[in-house]
Design a protein around this motif. Sequence first.
Motif, short mmCIF file in Angstrom:
data_model
loop_
_atom_site.label_atom_id
_atom_site.label_comp_id
_atom_site.label_asym_id
_atom_site.label_seq_id
_atom_site.Cartn_x
_atom_site.Cartn_y
_atom_site.Cartn_z
N THR A 154 -36.36 -31.11 96.25
CA THR A 154 -36.42 -29.49 96.72
C THR A 154 -37.56 -29.13 96.08
O THR A 154 -37.13 -28.79 94.47
CB THR A 154 -35.07 -29.33 96.83
N LEU A 155 -38.11 -28.36 96.88
CA LEU A 155 -39.39 -27.25 96.06
C LEU A 155 -39.11 -26.21 96.37
O LEU A 155 -39.05 -25.65 97.74
CB LEU A 155 -40.78 -27.94 96.55
N VAL A 156 -39.65 -25.40 95.84
CA VAL A 156 -39.35 -23.69 96.30
C VAL A 156 -40.45 -23.27 96.20
O VAL A 156 -41.83 -23.27 95.75
CB VAL A 156 -38.64 -22.28 95.69
N LEU A 157 -41.28 -22.45 96.99
CA LEU A 157 -42.32 -22.05 97.71
C LEU A 157 -42.39 -20.16 98.35
O LEU A 157 -40.86 -20.08 98.36
CB LEU A 157 -43.69 -22.36 98.74
N LYS A 158 -43.39 -20.38 97.73
CA LYS A 158 -43.66 -18.28 99.49
C LYS A 158 -45.03 -18.48 99.24
O LYS A 158 -45.50 -19.07 99.53
CB LYS A 158 -44.34 -17.29 98.15
N SER A 172 -44.98 -21.15 109.64
CA SER A 172 -45.68 -20.00 110.27
C SER A 172 -46.55 -18.66 109.23
O SER A 172 -46.07 -17.20 109.53
CB SER A 172 -44.47 -18.46 111.51
N ASN A 173 -46.38 -19.34 108.43
CA ASN A 173 -47.64 -18.45 107.23
C ASN A 173 -49.29 -19.45 107.71
O ASN A 173 -48.97 -20.41 108.03
CB ASN A 173 -47.07 -19.15 105.88
N LYS A 174 -49.98 -17.68 107.09
CA LYS A 174 -51.45 -18.97 107.24
C LYS A 174 -51.03 -19.29 105.31
O LYS A 174 -52.50 -20.26 105.52
CB LYS A 174 -52.02 -17.23 106.95
N LYS A 175 -50.94 -19.36 104.58
CA LYS A 175 -50.76 -19.41 102.77
C LYS A 175 -49.27 -20.08 102.79
O LYS A 175 -48.77 -19.04 102.99
CB LYS A 175 -51.70 -19.04 102.65
N VAL A 176 -48.79 -21.07 101.84
CA VAL A 176 -48.22 -21.45 100.91
C VAL A 176 -47.58 -21.99 99.69
O VAL A 176 -48.96 -22.72 99.53
CB VAL A 176 -46.68 -22.18 101.93
N GLU A 177 -48.01 -21.17 98.82
CA GLU A 177 -47.46 -21.68 97.29
C GLU A 177 -46.54 -21.69 96.64
O GLU A 177 -45.26 -20.92 96.80
CB GLU A 177 -48.49 -20.82 96.18
#
Length: 159
Positions: free
Chosen positions: A51-55, A82-87
């Motif tokens: 499980t990973l947590v991103l923004k 629905s994001n252009k970018k996640v990190e």
Amino acid sequence: MAVGTKTTASRILDTHKIHYTLHDYEWNEEEMDAVTVAEKVGILPSHLFKTLVLKGDKTGILMACVPGDKELDLKSLAAVSSNKKVEMVPVKDLQALTGYIRGGVSPLGVKKRYPLYIDDSIRDLDPVSISAGRRGTQIFVRGADLVLVCEATLGPIAR
């Protein structure tokens, strides 16, 4: 229904009357990678979901679960969510966001409900292994049951 000490994640499965088992293992800081944990609990790395947590740049915090033998495809997750970018969020922020620490983040029982995306390879797996919400304990559960309880969105997010 389950063996071992209950966690918030396992209690959520109890509430939904979902069958699962708890599996404890010896852990240490140097061996928290998914492949090693899978070996310790006796499951294929492709059946252990980390499980990973991103923004996301548009949606804010989100979570993703991918098989232990694969990596998260950031572009695919961005598209599915629905994001252009996640990190990835910094490890130091995990506990404040989820209530869990690195190596113990579960898709169940998170402090605040964030959108959850799971790689679609989980669909027919039985069992899959996820963190029980603490280091040293994994939950084995049917993939389809996990998706249902978490109200997760499936997509091709691993490579």
